[in-house]
Design an enzyme around this catalytic site. Structure first.
Site, PDB file in Angstrom:
ATOM      1  N   ASP A 203      20.578   3.841 -10.951  1.00 48.37           N
ATOM      2  CA  ASP A 203      19.497   4.262 -10.050  1.00 48.37           C
ATOM      3  C   ASP A 203      19.025   3.081  -9.192  1.00 48.37           C
ATOM      4  O   ASP A 203      18.885   3.195  -7.968  1.00 48.37           O
ATOM      5  CB  ASP A 203      18.347   4.824 -10.899  1.00 48.37           C
ATOM      6  N   LYS A 207      19.375   2.189  -4.841  1.00 51.45           N
ATOM      7  CA  LYS A 207      18.326   1.691  -3.941  1.00 51.45           C
ATOM      8  C   LYS A 207      18.764   0.380  -3.277  1.00 51.45           C
ATOM      9  O   LYS A 207      18.540   0.167  -2.085  1.00 51.45           O
ATOM     10  CB  LYS A 207      17.025   1.489  -4.719  1.00 51.45           C
TER      11      LYS A 207
END
Ligand SMILES: NC(=O)c1ccc[n+]([C@@H]2O[C@H](COP(=O)([O-])OP(=O)(O)OC[C@H]3O[C@@H](n4cnc5c(N)ncnc54)[C@H](OP(=O)(O)O)[C@@H]3O)[C@@H](O)[C@H]2O)c1
Length: 429
Positions: A203, A207
């Site tokens: 995750d 980003k």
């Protein structure tokens, strides 16, 4: 005032309901700031009967997000379903083709298909905005695309997964092993359905890949991120690192070098008194370095209903104001293909070695480090761990990852280690 901006929202979970609540609570404020009313016309989720802690009776319900994405009475499609494929991607494409602008919080989708979506939006003269996709409530996308537009960005760093930061800081404060805190986090509902997305660093890497594209004018290249999660961080390392004045963080770093773009997500040591070292719990931090501005540190809630919905609203208001901007800060057709480079920027390293308690053991270690061209900045030997072994900590001077790899592979062959050596990069912040 001009005509209202009509929203169609697909996904009424944590973020979607947060957006509905803000639109309802701040209708007047949003209209003043946008110069036009911001109104929801249609919504969609899987289960119409679910209690959602918000009054949705004024909005048309659609079982199929595609119907929201393409509805005549929707100007802006707000995709808050999630997932790097399937209905999220299909409905965004359908909305663009139907002449709608799009706001999304979907980092997984953008990390995998951001370039294609940006090209499609550009071809069709539409915009896609995604402030909420990176570091939740922290306005990092706007800071990079707008506020730092006059800078050559040298390096982007960030702690961008609150769950990992919670686990690491909780291990330190409670003196608990990784497995125990992981279980706590699961019970508190902090982990994604697939925990690998969090603790495996995926995750946060989504980003980082998005921020790299904006910072360096390159196409998003998630596959090139060198990813290591926090699973191998032990309570021993957390304690020893603290003894030496450091904290361990799951840190993302992206920087352009002469050899290409380095993107890495890994547990690193940072000075305990630095802003990154001081970051505790689920909070996120992004550090940006520009040639004119110097270093900027942004800190705030990286997830949760209010902070994430706040970021979604910032995009909605920008679109309502008529701001049209290329997705990654410059036209997608001009973004260069990133030339990925494995990490080679030198750094100091922390090494933890469990040595046999016998004469000559340290000399053998020193000899391997010498052969690798690694010089020692600090070394600390602790009392005996068991009858036969002693922990030794080494902080090296700056050296290359290659030299460290050589040392880590060679040290076990000395016959003086009782377990595999541990190495962690010390990031200069
Ligand atoms: N949560 C955060 O703090 C946060 C922070 C930053 C970014 N984001 C991103 O924001 C997005 C939404 O996250 P979330 O936490 O709000 O997720 P969530 O709570 O799981 O909500 C997802 C919503 O999508 C709906 N949905 C799922 N599949 C659907 C389908 N096939 N058709 C229609 N609706 C469907 C669900 O419907 P039901 O409710 O009927 O099941 C639910 O309302 C994700 O991309 C996530 O990565 C979240």
């Amino acid at each position: 005032m001009s005509s209202p901006l009509r929203l169609g929202i697909a996904g009424l979970g944590t973020v979607g309901i947060g957006v509905v609540k803000i639109v309802q609570k701040h209708a007047g404020l949003l209209a003043m700031r946008s110069g036009r009313e911001v109104a929801i016309t249609a919504v969609s989720a899987r289960d119409r009967m679910k209690n959602r802690d918000a009054d949705l009776s004024a909005y048309r319900w659609e079982d199929d997000p595609m119907a929201v994405a393409t509805a005549d009475d929707v100007d802006l499609y707000v995709e808050l379903i999630g997932g790097d494929n399937g209905i999220a991607r299909d409905s965004i494409q359908a909305a663009l083709r139907a002449g709608k602008d799009v706001v999304t919080a979907n980092k997984a989708l953008l990390a995998m298909h951001g370039q294609d979506l940006a090209l499609l939006a550009e071809d069709l003269g539409r915009v896609i905005r995604f402030e909420a996709a990176v570091a939740g409530g922290i306005p990092v996308i706007k800071t990079m695309t707008e506020s730092l537009a006059g800078n050559d960005i040298g390096r982007v760093m960030g702690v961008m997964n609150g769950t990992c930061n919670y686990i690491l800081t909780r291990m330190e404060s409670a003196g608990l092993p990784y497995e125990a805190v992981f279980e706590e986090a699961r019970q508190l509902g902090y982990l994604e359905a697939d925990p690998q997305l969090d603790v495996g660093g995926i995750d946060a890497s989504h980003k980082l890949a998005i921020l790299s594209a904006i910072a360096f004018g390159t196409q998003v290249d998630f596959d090139a991120v060198e990813i290591e999660g926090i699973e191998r961080v032990s309570i021993d390392d957390i304690r020893r690192a603290a003894d030496m004045g450091y904290r361990i963080k799951l840190l993302g770093v992206a920087q352009m070098t002469a050899r290409g773009l380095e993107q890495r997500m890994s547990p690193c040591l940072v000075p305990a008194d630095s802003p990154l070292g001081q970051l505790v719990g689920g909070t996120n931090m992004v550090v940006l370095e520009g040639d004119s501005v110097g270093q900027i540190v942004l800190r705030g809630a990286g997830a949760g209903e209010g902070p994430t919905a706040s970021a979604v609203l910032s995009d909605i208001v920008e679109i309502a104001r008529g701001v049209r901007m290329a997705m990654f800060g410059q036209p997608a057709s001009r973004l260069k293909t990133a030339r990925p480079a494995r990490t080679a920027v030198p750094a100091a390293y922390y090494m933890r070695l469990e040595l046999q308690d016998k004469p000559g053991a340290l000399a053998k270690v020193a000899s391997v480090l010498g052969d690798a061209g690694i010089s020692i900045d600090r070394m600390r030997q602790y009392g005996q761990h068991s009858d036969t072994s002693v922990p030794v900590l080494v902080v090296t001077h700056k050296t290359t990852p290659e030299a460290i790899d050589y040392a880590i592979q060679t040290l076990p062959r000395t016959g003086v280690l009782v377990s595999d050596p541990v190495e962690l990069r010390i990031e200069e912040v």
